[in-house]
Each structure stands twice: as C-alpha cells, then as structure tokens.
Design a protein around this motif. Sequence first.
Motif: not given
Ligand SMILES: Nc1nonc1C(=O)NC1CCNCC1
Length: 244
Positions: A85-89, A111-116, A128-139
């Motif tokens: 699961l792609l997730d900033p957390a 790969a998710g979209h929206y708020e979560g 659960e893997i994060s690409l980094g400490d920033y917020v993308l529009t999707g995974g």
């Molecule tokens: N950084 C991230 N590493 O993996 N996913 C990341 C991310 O920002 N996802 C978004 C979080 C808000 N909802 C849309 C997807």
Amino acid sequence: MRIDVLSIFPDMFKPMTESIIGKAVNRGLVDFSVTDFRNFTNNKHNNVDDTPFGGGAGMLLTPQPIFDAMDAIKAKAGDYGRVILLDPAGVPFTQAVAEDLSGEEHITFIAGHYEGYDERIRELVTDEISLGDYVLTGGELGAMVIIDATVRLIPEVLGNRESAIGDSFSTGLLEYPQYTRPADFRGRQVPEVLTSGNHAKIAEWRMKESLRRTYLRRPDLLEKIELTKEQVKLLAEVEAEETT
Ligand SMILES: Nc1nonc1C(=O)NC1CCNCC1
C-alpha cells in the motif's frame, strides 16, 4: 516476477511498458498487469470513494471495489503475493527495500487517491511503503518508482551495458565519480589512476572517492555501515583532506 497494480488511472503505467518493464516482460522475466478497480464498483455511478464517517474534509477510497479487484487477482494468479500500500505513513522506500522485494515471486500494489483509504483495506496489506515525507495526488508514481527500482535488480533484467553492482546505496555508500572517453575533454582530464591499468590502485581510488562523496553529502549513511580497516584508513585520509 508477477506484478499487479490496482489503480483508477491505469494509463499512467503505459510509459513503463515501453521501457524497463517492457523489456523485462518481453523477455519473460516479469508479468505486469494493471487492474482498474473502478471496474469492480457495485454502485450506479461507479464511485470508488465516499465521505468519511464522523465528518471531515476529503473523500476515502471505499473497501468494496478494492476487495473485489483483489479477489479477481487472486482468482487469476492464485494469490496476491506481497501487497504494498502506497502511503505517506509507510516505511520509507530504500534500496534495501527494493532488494528485499526483488526476490519476490508476486507483488500487488494498491495505488490510492483522494484523502486516503478506508482502514479495512489495510487488512489486505503486507507492507505499507512511503516514497517520502510529502503528499502526492495518488500512489501511482510511487508504485512506478518502486517497480522500476525493484525490477532492475532482478537478475538478467539489466543487460551488460548496465549493472546494479556497486550502485549507490547497494554498497551502503554513494557511488564513486565515473568517467568515460575522451580522457581529455575541453582540458578536463580523467584522473590518471583510472588510465593507469593498476587495478588495485583503481579499486582503492574508487573506494576512497566513494567514502569522500558519502562523507560530504550523506554522512548519515556512514553511521549505518560497519567499515573495514581499509575503509577506516581511507576515510581518515578523506577527513584530513576535507578539513585542511
Ligand atoms: N508520499 C507518499 N508515499 O506513498 N504514497 C504517498 C502519498 O503521498 N500518497 C497520497 C496521500 C494522499 N492521498 C493520495 C495519495
């Protein structure tokens, strides 16, 4: 390796099939499939999201389309494999994570979209893997990065013209400076040791410059590895040279 991706923007992955993934697929090293989980919705408007219970801004991905899409993957492939699961957390993505994943038979990315995500989606997930400490529009971009860094490590994927051996981070250090022809480019010379033919000296120079680059740019990496006696000696030389 089989790679499945759940995404409502499957066309984002088309460029991948024309590069590294395409080559690996054509050579039978990777099976790659993107599933649009919007095709699994059971509501009139094909919505994949809904408002959060308890109120609040943003929409959440609902569990039903994702669970049903995952069921379809399991029916086709026999299992889900590692479910990422792609997730900033999530756990920060690193070369070590790529090396771990490169040995898997089957990986499924969500790969998710929206708020979560609806929290129950996490029941499907192994990592659960994060690409980094920033917020993308999707995974999707995150999934592509992980796929690229992982697939290139599968033996035979990189031809003779490329190599993952000695990559930055794979040795725990940043890569040393590299040069190719011409030896003299607009008066800029290649370090003499590299054209000396003395392989021991070349290896020592490369290790020292790898330590120098890591010391100057990413000293934090030096805390994470156990240096050999030779590396300790070379690093001491670098520190002396860089502080005079
Ligand atoms: N950084 C991230 N590493 O993996 N996913 C990341 C991310 O920002 N996802 C978004 C979080 C808000 N909802 C849309 C997807």
